[in-house]
Design a protein around this motif. Structure first.
Motif, PDB file in Angstrom:
ATOM      1  N   ASP A 240       0.807  -1.296  -0.030  1.00 42.61           N
ATOM      2  CA  ASP A 240      -0.127  -0.048  -0.123  1.00 42.61           C
ATOM      3  C   ASP A 240       0.841   1.418  -0.046  1.00 42.61           C
ATOM      4  O   ASP A 240       0.721   2.222  -0.686  1.00 42.61           O
ATOM      5  CB  ASP A 240      -0.837   0.081   1.056  1.00 42.61           C
ATOM      6  CG  ASP A 240      -2.068  -1.129   1.143  1.00 42.61           C
ATOM      7  OD1 ASP A 240      -2.356  -1.395   0.228  1.00 42.61           O
ATOM      8  OD2 ASP A 240      -2.528  -1.268   2.193  1.00 42.61           O
ATOM      9  N   TYR A 241       2.013   1.287   0.842  1.00 44.52           N
ATOM     10  CA  TYR A 241       2.658   2.324   0.802  1.00 44.52           C
ATOM     11  C   TYR A 241       3.536   2.631  -0.489  1.00 44.52           C
ATOM     12  O   TYR A 241       3.567   3.600  -1.061  1.00 44.52           O
ATOM     13  CB  TYR A 241       3.786   2.054   1.933  1.00 44.52           C
ATOM     14  CG  TYR A 241       4.777   3.500   1.705  1.00 44.52           C
ATOM     15  CD1 TYR A 241       4.727   4.500   2.450  1.00 44.52           C
ATOM     16  CD2 TYR A 241       6.146   3.405   1.307  1.00 44.52           C
ATOM     17  CE1 TYR A 241       5.492   5.606   2.543  1.00 44.52           C
ATOM     18  CE2 TYR A 241       7.003   4.201   1.192  1.00 44.52           C
ATOM     19  CZ  TYR A 241       6.871   5.512   2.012  1.00 44.52           C
ATOM     20  OH  TYR A 241       7.579   6.397   1.831  1.00 44.52           O
ATOM     21  N   TYR A 242       3.778   1.550  -1.159  1.00 46.07           N
ATOM     22  CA  TYR A 242       4.415   1.581  -2.650  1.00 46.07           C
ATOM     23  C   TYR A 242       3.489   2.229  -3.559  1.00 46.07           C
ATOM     24  O   TYR A 242       3.829   2.934  -4.321  1.00 46.07           O
ATOM     25  CB  TYR A 242       5.033   0.205  -2.785  1.00 46.07           C
ATOM     26  CG  TYR A 242       5.281  -0.033  -4.441  1.00 46.07           C
ATOM     27  CD1 TYR A 242       6.363   0.702  -5.040  1.00 46.07           C
ATOM     28  CD2 TYR A 242       4.671  -0.569  -5.252  1.00 46.07           C
ATOM     29  CE1 TYR A 242       6.768   0.382  -6.327  1.00 46.07           C
ATOM     30  CE2 TYR A 242       4.927  -0.992  -6.469  1.00 46.07           C
ATOM     31  CZ  TYR A 242       5.950  -0.289  -7.074  1.00 46.07           C
ATOM     32  OH  TYR A 242       6.054  -0.273  -8.465  1.00 46.07           O
ATOM     33  N   GLN A 243       2.276   1.567  -3.272  1.00 45.96           N
ATOM     34  CA  GLN A 243       1.324   2.069  -4.655  1.00 45.96           C
ATOM     35  C   GLN A 243       1.153   3.577  -4.188  1.00 45.96           C
ATOM     36  O   GLN A 243       0.613   4.433  -5.119  1.00 45.96           O
ATOM     37  CB  GLN A 243       0.167   1.154  -4.189  1.00 45.96           C
ATOM     38  CG  GLN A 243       0.179  -0.089  -4.681  1.00 45.96           C
ATOM     39  CD  GLN A 243       0.599  -0.388  -6.179  1.00 45.96           C
ATOM     40  OE1 GLN A 243       0.139   0.815  -7.100  1.00 45.96           O
ATOM     41  NE2 GLN A 243       1.057  -1.479  -6.391  1.00 45.96           N
ATOM     42  N   SER A 244       1.172   3.889  -2.878  1.00 47.27           N
ATOM     43  CA  SER A 244       0.989   5.621  -2.757  1.00 47.27           C
ATOM     44  C   SER A 244       2.261   6.205  -3.374  1.00 47.27           C
ATOM     45  O   SER A 244       1.953   7.527  -3.751  1.00 47.27           O
ATOM     46  CB  SER A 244       1.083   5.836  -1.252  1.00 47.27           C
ATOM     47  OG  SER A 244       2.316   5.684  -0.588  1.00 47.27           O
ATOM     48  N   ILE A 245       3.214   5.881  -3.434  1.00 44.96           N
ATOM     49  CA  ILE A 245       4.433   6.438  -4.074  1.00 44.96           C
ATOM     50  C   ILE A 245       3.966   6.575  -5.612  1.00 44.96           C
ATOM     51  O   ILE A 245       4.256   7.793  -6.289  1.00 44.96           O
ATOM     52  CB  ILE A 245       5.759   5.723  -3.982  1.00 44.96           C
ATOM     53  CG1 ILE A 245       6.106   5.724  -2.311  1.00 44.96           C
ATOM     54  CG2 ILE A 245       6.688   6.483  -4.677  1.00 44.96           C
ATOM     55  CD1 ILE A 245       6.308   6.974  -1.967  1.00 44.96           C
TER      56      ILE A 245
END
Length: 385
Positions: A240-245
């Motif tokens: 989820d953090y990666y997708q936010s980037i």
């Protein structure tokens, strides 16, 4: 699981000659450089911050996150040290990992021997803790560990990039001796070109220079086409953090830009390849492709740069046969490009004399192991006063 918010030393590698550009990129992203070397820099960052670095760095090759470092004098000490580390918190027992290294130690004649020591120690540790041994090999698509052992100081990193960041995944076909994307990005940064100005690239080949210029002008993340990184295979990775980037990067893309991007080549196959590469990168609609001799490349009015990457007799062409070409490049810039800034990227100093213009600056780069220069020419309208 690994702590993705804990900071450690991070070593970011780049090709020889690109460290100043990498340093500026890292500073622009808000990091402080703690040390520099010819082929990279070091900063303090977390694994989550490494995700952002991997996504945005244009001139880097790999982002190494330091796990541990010790004074190690023998291969046996190396094995004991590596075996004690809790790798079960980093690598899944049913996963896959590989090891790369750079070793300068009198007990190691072949880096592969050091790699094998690390592989066996990591696998034995995980098997002891989990009763299952992960697979290992040379594939860089999963978890990658990197050993740096210089004299008696050994450092073990997790390679958060995996494959080199220079592989943007837009270039399907490159023609003869294609330029690495990281080098092309640095060349674009080294010119006086600014977004909004014209970027003219005669003899464009596979179109890498023009594509990298458009990506910079539109604020496209260089890794936006990649779907695999080393950090994805570390236990504790937060998708989820990666997708936010990724989502943040998409929102930051500039849709419309001023200035023309023109890429020409007299080889129809080169232009076909360049168009395909630009289409994959999502920027083909922003580049005007022309199949023509460089001397027929259209040059619009207004500020901008003209960037040549001609053959220089190292990989392509015979130096003696290239004299008319370099003279023609000089004639074209003088007659068709007044008011622009011209650039010639070459490894042959003798041929640059045939351009017939005085270079205002020379920037050293390395195309693989070949020392090259980017020569800058101020192309004045009328006489220089």
């Amino acid at each position: 699981m690994a702590n993705f918010t804990k900071k450690s030393s991070v070593s970011i590698t780049c090709p020889l000659g690109l460290a100043p550009f990498l340093e500026q990129e890292v500073q622009d992203l808000g990091f402080t450089v703690t040390s520099k070397r010819e082929t990279g820099i070091e900063i303090k960052a977390s694994l989550n911050e490494c995700i952002r670095l991997n996504f945005w760095l244009r001139t880097a090759h790999r982002v190494h996150f330091l796990i541990d470092e010790r004074r190690i004098q023998t291969p046996d000490q190396l094995k004991v040290w590596i075996k004690k580390y809790p790798w079960e918190e980093w690598i899944s027992d049913d996963g896959y990992f590989s090891v790369t290294s750079r070793v300068d130690h009198p007990t190691i004649e072949n880096d592969q021997f050091a790699n094998l020591i690390v592989k066996d120690a990591v696998a034995d540790r995980i098997r002891f803790k989990k009763n299952q041994r992960p697979d290992s090999g040379s594939d860089l698509q999963k978890t990658v560990l990197f050993l740096y052992w210089d004299k008696n100081i050994a450092r073990i990193f997790v390679d958060t990039s995996g494959e080199s960041l220079s592989r943007r995944n837009y270039r399907g076909s490159g023609g003869p001796a294609p330029m690495q994307e990281s080098l092309a990005a640095a060349i674009v940064k080294s010119t006086k070109w600014q977004p909004g100005q014209h970027f003219i690239n005669p003899m464009a080949g596979s179109g890498t220079l023009a594509i990298e210029a458009v990506m910079q002008a539109t604020n496209r993340a260089p890794a936006s086409l990649r779907n695999n990184f080393g950090f994805m295979h570390i236990l504790g990775f937060d998708d989820d953090y990666y997708q936010s980037i990724r989502d943040e990067a998409k929102r930051g893309v500039t849709k419309k830009i001023e200035g023309k991007f023109i890429a020409s080549d007299n080889d129809p196959n080169a232009i076909i390849a360049a168009k395909k590469n630009a289409q994959t990168a999502g920027v083909d609609h922003m580049i005007d492709f022309e199949t023509c001799d460089f001397s027929k490349t259209p040059v619009p009015d207004g500020d901008g740069v003209v960037v040549f990457n001609p053959p220089y007799g190292e990989r392509i062409g015979n130096p003696d046969d290239l004299v008319p070409l370099y003279k023609g490049i000089g004639d074209f810039m003088k007659s068709e490009c007044p008011g622009k800034t011209g650039y010639v990227f070459t490894a042959n100093n003798k041929l640059t004399k045939k351009v017939g213009l005085r270079a205002s600056s020379r920037t050293t780069f390395f195309n693989s192991t070949i020392e090259c220069r980017l020569l800058e020419y101020e192309l004045y309208k009328g006489s220089k006063k």
